[in-house]
Design an enzyme around this catalytic site. Structure first.
Site, mmCIF file in Angstrom:
data_model
loop_
_atom_site.group_PDB
_atom_site.id
_atom_site.type_symbol
_atom_site.label_atom_id
_atom_site.label_comp_id
_atom_site.label_asym_id
_atom_site.label_seq_id
_atom_site.Cartn_x
_atom_site.Cartn_y
_atom_site.Cartn_z
ATOM 1 N N ASP A 113 12.597 -20.100 -3.296
ATOM 2 C CA ASP A 113 13.752 -19.974 -2.405
ATOM 3 C C ASP A 113 13.402 -20.319 -0.962
ATOM 4 O O ASP A 113 12.235 -20.455 -0.612
ATOM 5 C CB ASP A 113 14.341 -18.557 -2.495
ATOM 6 C CG ASP A 113 13.279 -17.468 -2.537
ATOM 7 O OD1 ASP A 113 12.130 -17.738 -2.154
ATOM 8 O OD2 ASP A 113 13.607 -16.340 -2.953
ATOM 9 N N ASN A 159 16.390 -3.941 -5.065
ATOM 10 C CA ASN A 159 17.627 -3.821 -5.843
ATOM 11 C C ASN A 159 17.521 -4.608 -7.157
ATOM 12 O O ASN A 159 18.524 -4.899 -7.797
ATOM 13 C CB ASN A 159 18.832 -4.302 -5.022
ATOM 14 C CG ASN A 159 18.702 -5.758 -4.594
ATOM 15 O OD1 ASN A 159 17.744 -6.439 -4.980
ATOM 16 N ND2 ASN A 159 19.654 -6.248 -3.831
ATOM 17 N N HIS A 211 16.391 -7.701 -7.489
ATOM 18 C CA HIS A 211 16.574 -9.164 -7.414
ATOM 19 C C HIS A 211 15.274 -9.910 -7.704
ATOM 20 O O HIS A 211 14.184 -9.379 -7.515
ATOM 21 C CB HIS A 211 17.195 -9.596 -6.073
ATOM 22 C CG HIS A 211 16.302 -9.505 -4.879
ATOM 23 N ND1 HIS A 211 16.708 -8.946 -3.685
ATOM 24 C CD2 HIS A 211 15.028 -9.910 -4.664
ATOM 25 C CE1 HIS A 211 15.727 -9.021 -2.806
ATOM 26 N NE2 HIS A 211 14.690 -9.603 -3.374
ATOM 27 N N GLU A 246 20.772 -11.968 -6.415
ATOM 28 C CA GLU A 246 21.145 -10.589 -6.106
ATOM 29 C C GLU A 246 21.971 -9.995 -7.253
ATOM 30 O O GLU A 246 22.538 -10.739 -8.057
ATOM 31 C CB GLU A 246 21.984 -10.577 -4.823
ATOM 32 C CG GLU A 246 21.260 -11.140 -3.599
ATOM 33 C CD GLU A 246 20.273 -10.165 -2.970
ATOM 34 O OE1 GLU A 246 19.868 -9.182 -3.636
ATOM 35 O OE2 GLU A 246 19.897 -10.387 -1.804
#
Ligand code: F6R
Length: 244
Positions: free
Chosen positions: A67, A136, A138, A143
């Site tokens: 990313d 979380n 990810h 996400e």
């Protein structure tokens, strides 16, 4: 899914680097999928050490990063391209034209994402993808949400991810709001996946991802279905998994 318990961050880094080193030794022209963030820094240090000692040769390796922030030029100190140079590439004999990070400076979302997918295909796919785990759940910047996104795409970062990444910036308001990220489908096509996870603040995400139901609300949970995943976590990160 193999889950390997390491004592602490240092031990996790050594074990993680050993898995990547084995890949490089077994296939000197392999394609490595790489991640940024705090977790892999120790792994990259160990790999650089392996190069310095003469044990590892990166001259045939290609790398593709997961990313990149949208709107940042590769020369920007906060870009993931810059991060990779600072933490790994400048210390090893990798070919600079064989390292690929999504082009965050390209405002044309479709073009930037398609190019990343085309590069991965042209290289023959990812032999080993290294992943960190978000608090979380990810992976990459995939996400939590209603679906698993398949291919490289542009994503709006959640508030929790912006806050978590603010430590790399002068203030949270400087954290870019969007990123280009490989999709879950892109990651899933890697032949092998190595997940590195460290620290108590990842314990809940690790337990949900590796032992909970498979759901796009915990993106990493999809890894339970991949045929060749190795998780290396330190004791704190794996403390929520009771059957290890
Ligand atoms: C980084 C990436 C992210 C991180 C994750 C964990 O390229 O894709 O998914 O792996 O946010 O970050 P750290 O390691 O900083 O806790």
């Amino acid at each position: 899914m193999r889950i390997i318990k390491a004592r602490d961050y240092q031990d996790m880094s050594q074990k993680g680097a050993a898995v990547i080193a084995a890949q490089i030794i077994m296939k000197p022209d392999c394609v490595l999928g790489l991640a940024t963030g705090s977790t892999p820094v120790g792994i990259y240090e160990q790999l650089a050490k392996g190069y310095r000692s003469g044990a590892l040769d990166f001259s045939g390796i290609s790398t593709v990063n997961l990313d990149e922030y949208c709107g940042l030029d590769p020369r920007d100190r906060q870009s993931y391209y810059y991060f990779m140079q600072e933490h790994l590439f400048r210390y090893v004999n990798i070919r600079q034209n064989a390292v690929y990070v999504p082009d965050g400076s390209n405002p044309d979302e479709k073009e930037a994402c398609e190019k990343h997918e085309t590069i991965i295909r042209a290289l023959g796919g990812l032999d080993l993808q290294l992943l960190g785990l978000g608090r979380n759940g990810h992976i990459g910047f995939n996400e939590p949400g209603p679906v698993f996104e398949k291919e490289t795409h542009r994503v709006a970062l959640t508030e929790s991810t912006i806050q978590a990444n603010a430590r790399f910036f002068d203030s949270p308001s400087q954290v870019p709001t969007h990123a280009y990220t490989m999709g879950i489908g892109t990651i899933f096509k890697a032949k092998k996946i190595l997940v590195a996870v460290s620290g108590e603040d990842k314990a809940q995400a690790a337990a949900q991802a590796f032992r909970g139901p498979v759901t796009p609300e915990v993106p990493a949970s999809i890894l339970q279905f991949h045929p060749d995943v190795t998780v290396i976590g330190d004791e704190a990160a794996l403390s929520g998994i009771s059957d290890l």
